[in-house]
Design a protein around this motif. Structure first.
Motif: not given
Length: 248
Positions: A66-70, A73-75, A77-85
């Motif tokens: 679960t820690e690896r999954y989280n 998923k966070e990475d 999400h961060n990549q997606l946010m970086d791409r969006a920015s």
């Protein structure tokens, strides 16, 4: 007969639904275990029944999975946010460049004397000052280039004068060498020296006779006549001397 195809939809009968859940849950757990062993994969399986009972399977540890999954998923999400920015950043850059291009196009049209109706007196005065400054810069650049070309032409003229002086020196040197060579030839050949002396004397008597490089021009008819008379007198003198010797 073969097994009939079961429609994939919710089972209404509670007993049948519970039996199906138990069988398929066991099969799902078995398949997950086999997959983790065969492919060396980390698998975490969590199942909640309709009665809110928890069933789980973890190939290593459910907490680690679960820690690896989280984290993944966070990475993501961060990549997606970086791409969006990044997309937003480039969108802002494109908008800025479009505004700059539009401003430059309008300025170019104004400098060409087009679309001046919407400008105020102050803007027209500023435009006139810009044109005057640009015209002065063009004139200065033109004068600079003309000055450079004139200096280059003067330098070429000086170089040509130097080359002409060097060629003249070479010509004078060649003339002196030819004169010395002619003198050496004349001094080494007495017959040629005597002919040159006769030619010089003839040329002094007759200005039409010219001398070039030690060779005399053909003497005139009067000179040939004198030479023939001199030869005749010498022949007569020889004959008289022979007769005198015979009488003796």
């Amino acid at each position: 007969m073969g097994r009939g195809k079961i429609a994939i939809r919710r089972i209404d009968n509670t007993t049948n639904r519970q039996v199906t859940f138990s069988k398929r849950r066991s099969g799902l757990m078995k398949k997950a275990k086999e997959l983790s062993i065969l492919c060396d994969a980390q698998i975490g399986l969590i199942v909640f029944s309709c009665t809110a009972k928890l069933y789980e399977f973890a190939s290593t540890s459910m907490k680690a999975i679960t820690e690896r999954y989280n984290k993944i998923k966070e990475d993501d999400h961060n990549q997606l946010m970086d791409r969006a920015s990044e997309v937003k950043f480039w969108q802002r850059e494109v908008a800025t460049l479009r505004q700059q291009l539009q401003y430059l196009q309008e300025t170019h049209r104004h400098l060409m004397g087009e679309e001046l109706s919407g400008l105020s007196i102050k803007e027209l005065q500023d435009l006139e000052n810009q044109l005057e400054m640009g015209l002065n810069s063009v004139r200065k650049k033109k004068e600079q280039l003309l000055t450079q070309e004139i200096n280059q032409l003067h330098q070429k003229d000086k170089n040509m004068e130097k080359e002409y002086a060097e060629l003249e020196k070479k010509m004078n040197f060649l003339r002196r060498e030819n004169e010395e060579l002619r003198k050496v030839v004349e001094s080494s050949s007495p017959l040629l020296r005597r002919r040159n002396e006769e030619n010089n004397a003839t040329s002094s008597m007759n200005p039409l006779c010219t001398i070039s490089y030690g060779y005399a021009a053909p003497p005139p008819a009067s000179t040939n006549l004198q030479l023939s008379r001199h030869q005749q007198s010498s022949e007569l003198a020889d004959k008289a001397m022979k007769l005198k010797l015979q009488f003796l």
